[in-house]
Structures are given as C-alpha cells and as structure tokens.
Scaffold this active site. Structure first.
Site, PDB file in Angstrom:
ATOM      1  N   SER A  79       0.738  -1.244   0.129  1.00  0.00           N
ATOM      2  CA  SER A  79       0.108  -0.052  -0.127  1.00  0.00           C
ATOM      3  C   SER A  79       0.729   1.247   0.080  1.00  0.00           C
ATOM      4  CB  SER A  79      -0.930   0.057   1.095  1.00  0.00           C
ATOM      5  OG  SER A  79      -1.994   0.843   1.000  1.00  0.00           O
ATOM      6  N   HIS A 131      -7.261  -6.224   0.434  1.00  0.00           N
ATOM      7  CA  HIS A 131      -6.021  -5.453   0.752  1.00  0.00           C
ATOM      8  C   HIS A 131      -5.210  -5.815   1.930  1.00  0.00           C
ATOM      9  CE1 HIS A 131      -4.139  -1.471  -0.041  1.00  0.00           C
ATOM     10  NE2 HIS A 131      -4.049  -1.255   1.001  1.00  0.00           N
ATOM     11  N   ASP A 168      -9.955  -5.754  -3.724  1.00  0.00           N
ATOM     12  CA  ASP A 168      -9.424  -4.586  -2.785  1.00  0.00           C
ATOM     13  C   ASP A 168     -10.276  -3.387  -2.833  1.00  0.00           C
ATOM     14  OD1 ASP A 168      -7.875  -2.502  -1.743  1.00  0.00           O
ATOM     15  OD2 ASP A 168      -6.193  -3.667  -2.225  1.00  0.00           O
TER      16      ASP A 168
END
Length: 279
Positions: A147, A256, A223
């Site tokens: 991320s 995620h 995600d």
C-alpha cells in the site's frame, strides 16, 4: 542501538531494535530477521516498507515471510512507517492517513513536517548504513512493501536503481498524484507545486526511467481501495508503454489485507532471491 526483543524463528533470529536517527530527528524502531545462513556468512537484505497506520511489527507478525527468508538465506529489515515521539507533529485533525504512521517515504519540505519527516533519507541512506555496519549482511539489497509502503518501495527503487537488485509491491499506491491519499500527503509534505510531487510517483518515474530495476506487483481484485486510491490500471498502462521490466498481476478475489500478502509473499521472496548472488 538497543536490542528490544529477540526470538528464534526457523533457525534464524527475529529481532527488534531502537536507535537515535539523525535523518528524522527522533528515536526510531526497526525489526530485522536474520536467517540461519547469517551465522556463517553475510546475507543479502530485503527491505520491507509497511502501509498506513502500521509499524515495524505488522509484517513481522502477520506475513509468515521468515520461513521463506530462511529458505533463501535473505535478511528482512522492516522500518517503522514514520517518525515517532511526543515532539513529532501529527495530522491536525487526527486522521489516520497522514502524520504519525503515514510518512509516505518522502522528504518533507514544508513546516512543521520537514524537521522530522525525512523518511526517504532514513530508508535509503541511514538505515542501510546502520544495518550493513552492525549485522552480517552484504550490500546486495532489494525492496518491497504494501500500500503506502508499496508506493515507497517502487519509488525508492526507481529513484535509486544502482542501490537495489529488484523491487516488488503488494497493492501499491501507484499514482499518488492522482488519488486522495497521495494528494493530501504530498500536498502537506511537499507543498502546492505538483511538479515536485512527480518525484514520488511510480508512474511518473517509470516514464523517465533510464536504468531499469526488475519489478513484481500483486494487486487483489477485491481490494476496497482499488478504484479510488491505488490506480493499478494506470501502472499497468505505464509499464506497457515504457516496456519496463515489471510484472503487474491482478489476483482474483483477494483484498487489501495481510491474508493477501501471506498468500503471495513466498513468490516475492523467491523473485528477489533470484536477483541476488549466491542465494
């Protein structure tokens, strides 16, 4: 440098240290996994950069990476995600996407952030100097992250191709100049001149890259941040147009979370290991 914790794991050592860091003007914490091969010879190093709200411990406790690092004889270094301390300024609105835990791996140029938020220098220069002085590691380096940390890993490798053998990322913020997380962080840390933001944007850096670093990116199709924040399709298109040696894989059904990372971390460590000598 002070040892905080040490545990034996897959015949290696998982350790956590604190040290006074000059670049970020505060005490920093990092973790390192030393595989069993480090007992007899120096080993290459994979630097892992974590995402928003994380510390050095998220990857250490959730990824399951150590067993694969032991298999391939690779050390893993996990820095914190921002400077810390009562004196370090935080988001004035106490939001989680900026300030403490959200250093974005840039060198801030704006007050009050610039006194502490020099995470780019910390990750690229100061921490490797310390690690290479204190531990049985070589100067062969790779970098990866998730991320915000995926953004950090890609931009750092793209800006320093001579320092890294390979790069990878999970769910990276691939084009921060075009997403709310990135626009907020880059605007506050770097100021209003958006031309300066491009220096920390993976897609923009790929466009002007002349020395390629082999790359691997995994992105989950489920995600929640995919459409608004991550801009994976822009990364795919940019890599294709530039003919850059980066494989971007969409993984159906994954989100995620660290469940996603744990599923594919073995492949990422093997990817980096093949770019090291004698691993």
């Amino acid at each position: 440098m002070e040892l905080v914790t040490s545990q034996k794991l897959f015949d290696g050592q998982q350790q956590q240290y604190t040290h006074q860091a000059e670049s970020v003007n505060c005490e920093m914490t990092f973790s390192i996994y030393l595989p069993p091969q480090a007992d007899t010879q120096p080993v290459p190093v994979l630097y892992w950069l974590s995402g928003l709200t994380c510390t050095d411990q998220n990857f250490v406790t959730k990824s399951g990476a150590q067993q694969f690092a032991a298999k391939h004889g690779v050390a893993i270094v996990c820095p914190d995600t921002s400077p810390r301390g009562a004196e370090v300024p935080d988001d004035p609105e106490q939001a989680w996407d900026f300030g403490l835990g959200a250093g974005f791996y840039v060198n801030a140029t704006q007050s009050p952030w610039k006194q502490y938020y020099q995470m780019y220098d910390y990750v690229v220069q100061e921490l490797p100097r310390l690690v290479e002085k204190k531990f049985a590691v070589t100067t062969q380096r790779a970098i990866s992250g998730h991320s915000m940390g995926g953004h950090g890993a890609l931009t750092i490798a793209l800006k320093n191709p001579e320092r890294y053998r390979s790069m990878s990322a999970f769910s990276p913020i691939a084009a921060p100049i075009n997403c709310p997380w990135g626009q907020k962080a880059l605007g506050l840390y770097l100021g209003d001149d958006q031309e300066k933001w491009k220096d920390y944007d993976s897609c923009e850096l790929i466009k002007v890259s002349s020395n390629a670093v082999p790359g691997l990116v995994d992105q989950g199709s489920a995600d929640d941040f995919l459409q608004q924040q991550l801009n994976t399709q822009q990364l795919i298109d940019t890599v294709s147009r530039a003919n850059y040696p980066m494989q971007v894989r969409m993984q159906p059904g994954y989100d995620h979370s660290y469940f996603f990372i744990a599923t594919f971390i073995e492949q990422h460590i093997a990817f980096h290991a093949k770019h090291f000598d004698n691993t």
